[in-house]
Design a protein around this motif. Sequence first.
Motif, short mmCIF file in Angstrom:
data_model
loop_
_atom_site.label_atom_id
_atom_site.label_comp_id
_atom_site.label_asym_id
_atom_site.label_seq_id
_atom_site.Cartn_x
_atom_site.Cartn_y
_atom_site.Cartn_z
N ASP A 72 9.81 6.93 3.02
CA ASP A 72 9.64 5.55 3.52
C ASP A 72 9.13 4.64 2.42
OD1 ASP A 72 10.38 6.56 5.98
OD2 ASP A 72 8.32 6.71 6.73
N ALA A 73 8.28 5.17 1.57
CA ALA A 73 7.74 4.44 0.42
C ALA A 73 8.27 5.10 -0.85
CB ALA A 73 6.21 4.48 0.44
N LYS A 74 8.04 4.43 -1.97
CA LYS A 74 8.43 5.03 -3.24
C LYS A 74 7.54 6.23 -3.51
CE LYS A 74 8.05 1.85 -6.33
NZ LYS A 74 8.03 0.73 -7.28
N LEU A 75 8.05 7.17 -4.26
CA LEU A 75 7.31 8.36 -4.65
C LEU A 75 6.03 7.97 -5.40
CD1 LEU A 75 7.65 11.39 -4.36
CD2 LEU A 75 9.01 11.39 -6.44
N SER A 76 6.13 7.00 -6.28
CA SER A 76 4.96 6.54 -7.03
C SER A 76 3.90 5.97 -6.10
CB SER A 76 5.36 5.51 -8.08
OG SER A 76 6.03 4.43 -7.49
N THR A 77 4.32 5.22 -5.09
CA THR A 77 3.39 4.65 -4.11
C THR A 77 2.66 5.76 -3.37
OG1 THR A 77 4.80 2.71 -3.86
CG2 THR A 77 3.21 3.12 -2.10
N TRP A 78 3.41 6.78 -2.98
CA TRP A 78 2.83 7.94 -2.28
C TRP A 78 1.80 8.62 -3.17
CZ3 TRP A 78 4.30 13.44 -2.74
CH2 TRP A 78 3.81 14.24 -1.68
N LEU A 79 2.11 8.82 -4.45
CA LEU A 79 1.17 9.45 -5.39
C LEU A 79 -0.08 8.60 -5.58
CD1 LEU A 79 3.53 10.85 -8.16
CD2 LEU A 79 2.10 12.18 -6.59
N PHE A 80 0.10 7.28 -5.71
CA PHE A 80 -1.05 6.40 -5.88
C PHE A 80 -1.93 6.41 -4.63
CE2 PHE A 80 1.33 4.00 -9.31
CZ PHE A 80 0.47 4.39 -10.32
N LYS A 81 -1.31 6.51 -3.47
CA LYS A 81 -2.08 6.57 -2.23
C LYS A 81 -2.93 7.85 -2.20
CE LYS A 81 -1.70 5.68 2.64
NZ LYS A 81 -0.94 4.87 3.54
N ILE A 82 -2.34 8.96 -2.60
CA ILE A 82 -3.10 10.21 -2.69
C ILE A 82 -4.22 10.05 -3.70
CG2 ILE A 82 -3.00 12.65 -3.35
CD1 ILE A 82 -0.05 12.65 -2.39
N ALA A 83 -3.93 9.43 -4.85
CA ALA A 83 -4.93 9.25 -5.91
C ALA A 83 -6.10 8.39 -5.43
CB ALA A 83 -4.28 8.63 -7.15
N VAL A 84 -5.79 7.30 -4.75
CA VAL A 84 -6.84 6.42 -4.23
C VAL A 84 -7.70 7.17 -3.22
CG1 VAL A 84 -7.24 4.40 -2.74
CG2 VAL A 84 -5.64 4.24 -4.67
N ASN A 85 -7.07 7.89 -2.31
CA ASN A 85 -7.83 8.64 -1.30
C ASN A 85 -8.69 9.73 -1.95
OD1 ASN A 85 -6.85 7.11 0.82
ND2 ASN A 85 -5.15 8.48 1.21
N GLU A 86 -8.14 10.45 -2.92
CA GLU A 86 -8.91 11.48 -3.62
C GLU A 86 -10.10 10.86 -4.35
OE1 GLU A 86 -8.55 15.11 -4.08
OE2 GLU A 86 -7.61 14.63 -2.17
#
Length: 184
Positions: A72-86
């Motif tokens: 649904d989102a770009k792969l990079s957006t998904w990774l950044f979301k994981i990074a922000v949450n971590e």
Amino acid sequence: MTYMAPIDEKELVKQLQNKATAHQAFDALIKKYSQPVYWQIRKMVMNHDDANELVQNVFIKAWNNLHNFRGDAKLSTWLFKIAVNESINFINKEKQRLQLNEDSDEDYLLNNIEADEYFDGDEIQKELQKAIAALPEKQRLVFNMRYYDEMKYEEMSEILGTSVGALKASYHHAVKKVTDALLA
């Protein structure tokens, strides 16, 4: 620095979800995004060693959750979301471990800036980092994403789950606070 050809994210997602090509595609994903993910995290935790550890956590989490990625989102957006949450989870655990309250957040980040042997900025850069560290967590995050990463508000909205209007307001307030701190 080696040149990397642009990666077609849709093709990469297909390769990641295919067991035969998943490992090779994941290596490409790491090569493409490990540095931007590192800097996203580093700007939040302000410490090289912690950032390196969190980058590893992000990619482990991504690998373990590839089957949940719907595209649904770009792969990079998904990774950044994981990074922000971590990063947020890490900061909260550190504050809890060190028994810090919300008001101590700035002190914790300032200590990380002062103690980081990898910080190579001059005095002006250090003052800028101190001004950014003084921002509330959400404003600090929005400021870093917009100012340093030049991220579009729409992408930040996907990562942070906040409206574009609220992000624009947060950025405006953050810029004002940073400017005031630097001119003080």
